[in-house]
Motif scaffolding. Sequence first.
Motif, PDB file in Angstrom:
ATOM      1  N   UNK A  74      50.731  93.209   9.512  1.00  0.00           N
ATOM      2  CA  UNK A  74      51.745  92.641   8.932  1.00  0.00           C
ATOM      3  C   UNK A  74      50.319  92.106   6.864  1.00  0.00           C
ATOM      4  N   UNK A  75      51.219  91.522   5.859  1.00  0.00           N
ATOM      5  CA  UNK A  75      50.572  90.919   5.425  1.00  0.00           C
ATOM      6  C   UNK A  75      51.089  92.158   3.703  1.00  0.00           C
ATOM      7  N   UNK A  76      50.498  91.684   2.511  1.00  0.00           N
ATOM      8  CA  UNK A  76      50.199  90.185   2.641  1.00  0.00           C
ATOM      9  C   UNK A  76      51.594  89.214   2.317  1.00  0.00           C
ATOM     10  N   UNK A  77      51.191  88.098   2.706  1.00  0.00           N
ATOM     11  CA  UNK A  77      52.116  86.878   3.402  1.00  0.00           C
ATOM     12  C   UNK A  77      51.620  86.105   1.708  1.00  0.00           C
ATOM     13  N   UNK A  78      53.000  85.769   0.634  1.00  0.00           N
ATOM     14  CA  UNK A  78      52.396  84.570   0.016  1.00  0.00           C
ATOM     15  C   UNK A  78      53.887  83.664   0.080  1.00  0.00           C
ATOM     16  N   UNK A  79      53.059  82.389  -1.470  1.00  0.00           N
ATOM     17  CA  UNK A  79      54.266  82.007  -0.637  1.00  0.00           C
ATOM     18  C   UNK A  79      53.422  81.371  -2.671  1.00  0.00           C
ATOM     19  N   UNK A  80      54.626  81.130  -3.825  1.00  0.00           N
ATOM     20  CA  UNK A  80      54.221  80.556  -4.822  1.00  0.00           C
ATOM     21  C   UNK A  80      53.637  79.249  -5.028  1.00  0.00           C
ATOM     22  N   UNK A  81      52.116  78.804  -5.737  1.00  0.00           N
ATOM     23  CA  UNK A  81      51.080  77.638  -5.295  1.00  0.00           C
ATOM     24  C   UNK A  81      52.378  76.356  -5.316  1.00  0.00           C
ATOM     25  N   UNK A  82      53.053  76.765  -5.980  1.00  0.00           N
ATOM     26  CA  UNK A  82      53.327  74.809  -6.157  1.00  0.00           C
ATOM     27  C   UNK A  82      54.502  74.668  -5.167  1.00  0.00           C
ATOM     28  N   UNK A  83      54.920  75.837  -4.146  1.00  0.00           N
ATOM     29  CA  UNK A  83      55.825  76.040  -2.664  1.00  0.00           C
ATOM     30  C   UNK A  83      55.292  75.454  -2.177  1.00  0.00           C
ATOM     31  N   UNK A  84      53.724  75.881  -1.856  1.00  0.00           N
ATOM     32  CA  UNK A  84      53.179  76.223  -1.055  1.00  0.00           C
ATOM     33  C   UNK A  84      53.029  75.187  -0.155  1.00  0.00           C
ATOM     34  N   UNK A  85      52.807  74.615   1.546  1.00  0.00           N
ATOM     35  CA  UNK A  85      52.712  73.823   2.765  1.00  0.00           C
ATOM     36  C   UNK A  85      54.011  73.239   2.467  1.00  0.00           C
ATOM     37  N   UNK A  86      55.097  73.698   2.413  1.00  0.00           N
ATOM     38  CA  UNK A  86      56.386  73.734   2.719  1.00  0.00           C
ATOM     39  C   UNK A  86      57.212  74.537   3.842  1.00  0.00           C
ATOM     40  N   UNK A  87      56.548  75.630   4.394  1.00  0.00           N
ATOM     41  CA  UNK A  87      57.367  75.773   5.524  1.00  0.00           C
ATOM     42  C   UNK A  87      57.761  77.554   5.064  1.00  0.00           C
ATOM     43  N   UNK A  88      57.570  78.001   3.730  1.00  0.00           N
ATOM     44  CA  UNK A  88      57.866  78.663   2.923  1.00  0.00           C
ATOM     45  C   UNK A  88      57.468  79.945   3.573  1.00  0.00           C
ATOM     46  N   UNK A  89      56.060  80.014   4.206  1.00  0.00           N
ATOM     47  CA  UNK A  89      55.571  80.686   4.801  1.00  0.00           C
ATOM     48  C   UNK A  89      56.023  81.198   5.856  1.00  0.00           C
ATOM     49  N   UNK A  90      56.059  80.434   6.429  1.00  0.00           N
ATOM     50  CA  UNK A  90      56.503  80.848   7.837  1.00  0.00           C
ATOM     51  C   UNK A  90      57.845  81.588   7.803  1.00  0.00           C
ATOM     52  N   UNK A  91      58.734  81.125   7.254  1.00  0.00           N
ATOM     53  CA  UNK A  91      59.863  81.527   7.502  1.00  0.00           C
ATOM     54  C   UNK A  91      60.655  83.267   7.017  1.00  0.00           C
ATOM     55  N   UNK A  92      59.618  82.861   6.393  1.00  0.00           N
ATOM     56  CA  UNK A  92      59.258  84.829   5.596  1.00  0.00           C
ATOM     57  C   UNK A  92      59.199  85.509   6.792  1.00  0.00           C
ATOM     58  N   UNK A  93      58.069  85.043   7.852  1.00  0.00           N
ATOM     59  CA  UNK A  93      57.111  85.999   8.854  1.00  0.00           C
ATOM     60  C   UNK A  93      58.002  86.305   9.815  1.00  0.00           C
ATOM     61  N   UNK A  94      58.478  84.795   9.744  1.00  0.00           N
ATOM     62  CA  UNK A  94      59.298  84.724  11.417  1.00  0.00           C
ATOM     63  C   UNK A  94      60.867  85.868  11.002  1.00  0.00           C
ATOM     64  N   UNK A  95      60.829  85.973   9.728  1.00  0.00           N
ATOM     65  CA  UNK A  95      62.145  86.802   9.429  1.00  0.00           C
ATOM     66  C   UNK A  95      61.542  88.429   9.777  1.00  0.00           C
ATOM     67  N   UNK A  96      60.590  88.425   8.670  1.00  0.00           N
ATOM     68  CA  UNK A  96      59.771  90.007   9.233  1.00  0.00           C
ATOM     69  C   UNK A  96      59.474  90.601  10.708  1.00  0.00           C
ATOM     70  N   UNK A  97      59.311  89.581  11.284  1.00  0.00           N
ATOM     71  CA  UNK A  97      58.713  89.847  12.584  1.00  0.00           C
ATOM     72  C   UNK A  97      60.250  89.901  13.524  1.00  0.00           C
TER      73      UNK A  97
END
Length: 160
Positions: A74-97
């Motif tokens: 798994x990696x890299x995982x990234x979120x646009x800086x101005x959109x971080x801390x909104x759960x978007x990283x978790x969304x894409x990780x959960x979907x990939x898994x």
Amino acid sequence: MSDVREERDDDIEAVRQMLTAAFESDAEARLVDALRSTHAWMPEFSVVAEENGEVVAFALLSRIMIGGETGLALGPVAVLPDRQKQGLGAEVIKDALRRATEAGERLVLVLGDPAYYKRFGFVPAAPFGIISDWSSAGDAWQVLALNKVKARYPSPWRNL
């Protein structure tokens, strides 16, 4: 609400720009670019979150070998800086898994913050004897079992 989906060819440049913006260098963007032309690239496990036509998050699972068995990194995982801390990283990780689990994949390794990745079920890899160039990272070197693996004992065991 974001649309989480498999990356498309027309997302490649947006993913590259997001990776460069999300990290201190372009190393992760170069890694993804390099993986695209190898046997490790599995397009079905390259996941983006899109909002209003903009790619805002990305997670990649690529093929690795763990001992003599196939696994995923798994990696890299990234979120646009101005959109971080909104759960978007978790969304894409959960979907990939989820995609990997449904495809019958067994193990995923990640190098990352244990406090973050434990929410997905990752645990330190060292106690399982899984080593790599990143083993020295301690608990940041983590593993997740996606699907059960059946142990098969020889027939004498069934006579107990």
